[in-house]
Design a protein around this motif. Sequence first.
Motif, mmCIF file in Angstrom:
data_model
loop_
_atom_site.group_PDB
_atom_site.id
_atom_site.type_symbol
_atom_site.label_atom_id
_atom_site.label_comp_id
_atom_site.label_asym_id
_atom_site.label_seq_id
_atom_site.Cartn_x
_atom_site.Cartn_y
_atom_site.Cartn_z
ATOM 1 N N ILE A 129 4.523 -5.990 -4.319
ATOM 2 C CA ILE A 129 3.167 -5.762 -4.827
ATOM 3 C C ILE A 129 2.977 -4.315 -5.265
ATOM 4 O O ILE A 129 2.266 -4.035 -6.237
ATOM 5 N N ARG A 130 3.638 -3.367 -4.606
ATOM 6 C CA ARG A 130 3.503 -1.970 -5.037
ATOM 7 C C ARG A 130 4.132 -1.760 -6.412
ATOM 8 O O ARG A 130 3.608 -0.988 -7.231
ATOM 9 N N THR A 131 5.245 -2.433 -6.696
ATOM 10 C CA THR A 131 5.863 -2.326 -8.021
ATOM 11 C C THR A 131 4.947 -2.906 -9.084
ATOM 12 O O THR A 131 4.778 -2.325 -10.173
ATOM 13 N N ILE A 132 4.315 -4.036 -8.795
ATOM 14 C CA ILE A 132 3.376 -4.647 -9.742
ATOM 15 C C ILE A 132 2.207 -3.700 -10.014
ATOM 16 O O ILE A 132 1.819 -3.484 -11.167
ATOM 17 N N VAL A 133 1.652 -3.109 -8.957
ATOM 18 C CA VAL A 133 0.523 -2.177 -9.114
ATOM 19 C C VAL A 133 0.949 -0.941 -9.912
ATOM 20 O O VAL A 133 0.212 -0.467 -10.778
ATOM 21 N N MET A 134 2.140 -0.443 -9.639
ATOM 22 C CA MET A 134 2.634 0.729 -10.367
ATOM 23 C C MET A 134 2.757 0.425 -11.860
ATOM 24 O O MET A 134 2.343 1.220 -12.705
ATOM 25 N N GLU A 135 3.320 -0.744 -12.182
ATOM 26 C CA GLU A 135 3.486 -1.115 -13.595
ATOM 27 C C GLU A 135 2.151 -1.406 -14.266
ATOM 28 O O GLU A 135 1.977 -1.141 -15.459
#
Length: 206
Positions: A129-135
Motif C-alpha cells: 500500500i505504501r508503494t501504491i500511495v507513493m506512485e
Amino acid sequence: MSKLLKLYENNPDPRIVDQAVQILRDGGLIIYPTDTVYGLGCDITKVRALERVAKLKQVKLEKANFSFICYDLSNLSEYVRQIDTPSYKILRRALPGPYTFILKGNNNLPKAFKKKKTVGIRVPDNNIIRTIVMELGNPIVSTSIYDEDDVIEYTTDPELIYEKWRDRVDLVIDGGYGGNIASTIIDLTEDEIVVVREGKGPVEVL
C-alpha cells in the motif's frame, strides 16, 4: 465487475501497482493489505469516491472518521498543523507501523474534510500500500474492512474479501492473509497523550 490481483510485498509488480493507481485516479475504490487488517480506500481528492466509501460504511461523509494513509511523514505538513518536537519523536519511533495518530488538521484538508478539526494519519509497515500511495502522489483515505460475522471481526482471507466486496469496489489486492487486530489509535491533539484504542501497536512506543 472488480478485479482480484496478486501483489507480493517484497517486490510489488509495477504493472499491477500502476493499475491500482489508475483506478484510484479514476475515482475508484480499492481494498488492500496493511500491517494490520485489510483496508478500503480511495484517492483523498476524489469527492465522489469518498462519498461511495462513506455510503458503504453507512455514515455521512462529513461525520466519517476516516484515516489518511501516507507514504511517510513528509506528507504531514500538507494536512496537519505544526507538530511539536515530542509528538514528532513519537511519530518517528512508531512509523511505519500499526498505529493511527490523531493530529490537528490544517486549512489544506480536502474539501470534503474542511469541517474536520482533526485527522487520523497512518503509515503502515506494508510495502504494497505504501508503494501504491507513493506512485499516486498523495495519500488515500482509508477505513477497515469489517466482517458481518458475530465472532470474526475482520476477514483475513483476500479471496473471501473479494467474494463479499467484488460488486461494491473496483479492485481487491491479494497481498496474502491479513491480520485480525486493528491499529492502535493515539490522540496527539492535546498536551496529554491519549490512547483511544489499544490494538496491534504496543503502547510502550509512547
